[in-house]
Design a protein around this motif. Structure first.
Motif, short mmCIF file in Angstrom:
data_model
loop_
_atom_site.label_atom_id
_atom_site.label_comp_id
_atom_site.label_asym_id
_atom_site.label_seq_id
_atom_site.Cartn_x
_atom_site.Cartn_y
_atom_site.Cartn_z
N ALA A 206 0.80 -1.17 0.09
CA ALA A 206 0.02 -0.10 0.02
C ALA A 206 0.91 1.39 0.03
O ALA A 206 0.59 2.31 -0.65
CB ALA A 206 -1.08 0.10 1.16
N ASN A 207 2.11 1.19 0.63
CA ASN A 207 2.90 2.31 0.69
C ASN A 207 3.70 2.56 -0.91
O ASN A 207 3.74 3.79 -1.02
CB ASN A 207 3.96 2.29 2.00
N VAL A 208 4.03 1.38 -1.09
CA VAL A 208 4.28 1.62 -2.75
C VAL A 208 3.32 2.36 -3.46
O VAL A 208 3.63 3.26 -4.39
CB VAL A 208 4.89 0.24 -3.34
N ALA A 209 2.17 1.95 -3.47
CA ALA A 209 1.23 2.26 -4.27
C ALA A 209 1.04 3.76 -4.03
O ALA A 209 0.49 4.45 -4.86
CB ALA A 209 -0.19 1.74 -4.06
N ALA A 210 1.20 4.21 -2.74
CA ALA A 210 0.85 5.41 -2.55
C ALA A 210 2.02 6.57 -2.52
O ALA A 210 2.01 7.62 -2.52
CB ALA A 210 0.38 5.68 -1.02
N GLY A 229 -2.11 -5.93 -2.69
CA GLY A 229 -1.11 -5.16 -2.90
C GLY A 229 -0.56 -5.32 -4.59
O GLY A 229 -0.08 -4.00 -5.10
N ALA A 230 -0.48 -6.16 -5.29
CA ALA A 230 -0.27 -6.12 -6.57
C ALA A 230 -1.07 -5.30 -7.26
O ALA A 230 -0.77 -4.92 -8.06
CB ALA A 230 -0.14 -7.71 -6.88
N LEU A 231 -2.34 -5.54 -7.08
CA LEU A 231 -3.60 -4.92 -7.79
C LEU A 231 -3.12 -3.40 -7.43
O LEU A 231 -3.38 -2.56 -8.29
CB LEU A 231 -4.83 -5.32 -7.61
N LEU A 232 -3.02 -3.04 -6.18
CA LEU A 232 -2.96 -1.65 -6.21
C LEU A 232 -1.95 -1.10 -6.59
O LEU A 232 -1.87 0.17 -7.09
CB LEU A 232 -2.61 -1.46 -4.35
N VAL A 233 -0.74 -1.81 -6.57
CA VAL A 233 0.68 -0.92 -7.12
C VAL A 233 0.40 -0.93 -8.65
O VAL A 233 0.90 0.15 -9.32
CB VAL A 233 1.80 -1.88 -6.73
N THR A 234 -0.08 -1.91 -9.31
CA THR A 234 -0.46 -1.95 -10.88
C THR A 234 -1.09 -0.84 -11.01
O THR A 234 -0.94 0.10 -12.03
CB THR A 234 -0.89 -3.22 -11.21
N GLU A 235 -2.29 -0.50 -10.46
CA GLU A 235 -3.00 0.54 -10.62
C GLU A 235 -2.67 1.73 -10.42
O GLU A 235 -3.14 2.68 -10.85
CB GLU A 235 -4.82 0.02 -10.19
N ALA A 236 -1.60 2.04 -9.56
CA ALA A 236 -1.26 3.24 -9.13
C ALA A 236 0.01 3.59 -10.05
O ALA A 236 0.72 4.47 -10.03
CB ALA A 236 -0.63 3.06 -7.77
N GLY A 237 0.19 2.75 -11.07
CA GLY A 237 1.33 2.84 -12.07
C GLY A 237 2.81 1.96 -11.98
O GLY A 237 3.54 2.45 -12.48
N GLY A 238 2.74 1.36 -10.89
CA GLY A 238 3.77 0.66 -10.73
C GLY A 238 4.19 -0.40 -11.29
O GLY A 238 3.11 -0.92 -12.22
#
Length: 272
Positions: A206-210, A229-238
């Motif tokens: 979550a911190n990577v995504a943010a 977290g994989a989906l959060l990071v991917t959708e946040a551009g990571g």
């Protein structure tokens, strides 16, 4: 009906499902928050497992009927240490108390998560932190959010200026995995600015995504601690891969999530 309209209908249905998942996870989180406070004492592994199970059951008694009601055809996975590919179809991958051991010790780093997986790809996820009230959400193709605010990964381009993190996937890990974790931490201590090590994995992701931290890696792992977290990071551009830079799947032996500009540097460090 055209494929475009079919896709639009699916996104709409998933968006509505995401809202209902948020409601269920928040209610479960409230129940766990009421149990949080004093350190739970235990003297044996059996006593520890019983204490963990009480927290799990408290949340599951809320999550299972609510999620089953909105997606009755989906399968159910609640064993947070399980890994590997799922059978075809839709599955709820739930961690009723992510960071459960922290909860028992009066530490604040814990959450409730629920992720819908379709044909082994996460399509929506909810990560709720009951102590702060924060709720992270992501919907495949529609972005990642914290309480409705869009998330974006860091723009850091130098691993030497990066905060990175790793986590222990499970107790009693295989000896080879333990040695690999140790060597990777040593390598990152040389190459990154700061290395954080703690559980659970989901909160690091979550911190990577943010954009608060720049990379997270883990060897071994389970569906429940990596899929949200994989989906959060991917959708946040990571960028998501295994530690060697190959595409990550549920069968992968390692996991890396990073801001795009430091991903290759992190792979190089972890591959030494």
């Amino acid at each position: 009906m055209s494929e475009t309209l079919q896709s639009a209908d699916l996104v709409f249905a998933d968006a509505d499902l995401l809202d209902r998942t948020v409601d269920a996870v928040r209610v479960a989180g409230s129940a766990l928050r009421e149990r949080f406070g004093e350190v739970v004492r235990y003297g044996t592994r059996e006593e520890l497992m019983r204490a963990l199970a009480v927290n799990d059951d408290t949340a599951l008694d809320i999550l299972r009927p609510r999620l089953a009601a909105v997606r009755p055809e989906a399968g159910w996975v609640e064993e947070e240490l399980d890994g590997g590919a799922l059978p075809s179809g839709e599955w709820w991958v739930v961690d009723p108390a992510e960071g459960n051991v922290n909860h028992l010790h009066g530490l604040p780093e814990w959450a409730v998560t629920a992720t819908l997986v379709r044909e082994n790809e996460p399509v929506l996820t909810v990560v709720h932190l009951p102590l702060t009230g924060e709720t992270y959400t992501a919907l495949a193709g529609a972005g990642a959010y914290l309480d409705g605010r869009p998330l974006r990964v860091s723009e850091t381009a130098d691993l030497g200026l990066s905060i990175v993190a790793t986590s222990q996937a499970r107790p009693d890990e295989d000896g080879e995995v333990v040695r690999r974790v140790g060597s990777s931490v040593t390598a990152m201590l040389f190459d990154a600015l700061v290395v954080r090590t703690s559980v659970p994995a989901t909160l690091h992701l979550a911190n990577v995504a943010a954009g608060r931290t720049d990379a997270f890696w883990q060897f071994s792992g389970a569906r429940a601690d990596l899929l949200p977290g994989a989906l959060l990071v991917t959708e946040a551009g990571g960028r998501i891969s295994d530690a060697e830079g190959r595409p990550w799947t549920l069968q992968s032996k390692s996991f890396l999530a990073a801001a795009p500009a430091v991903h290759a540097q992190a792979v190089a460090t972890l591959s030494r």
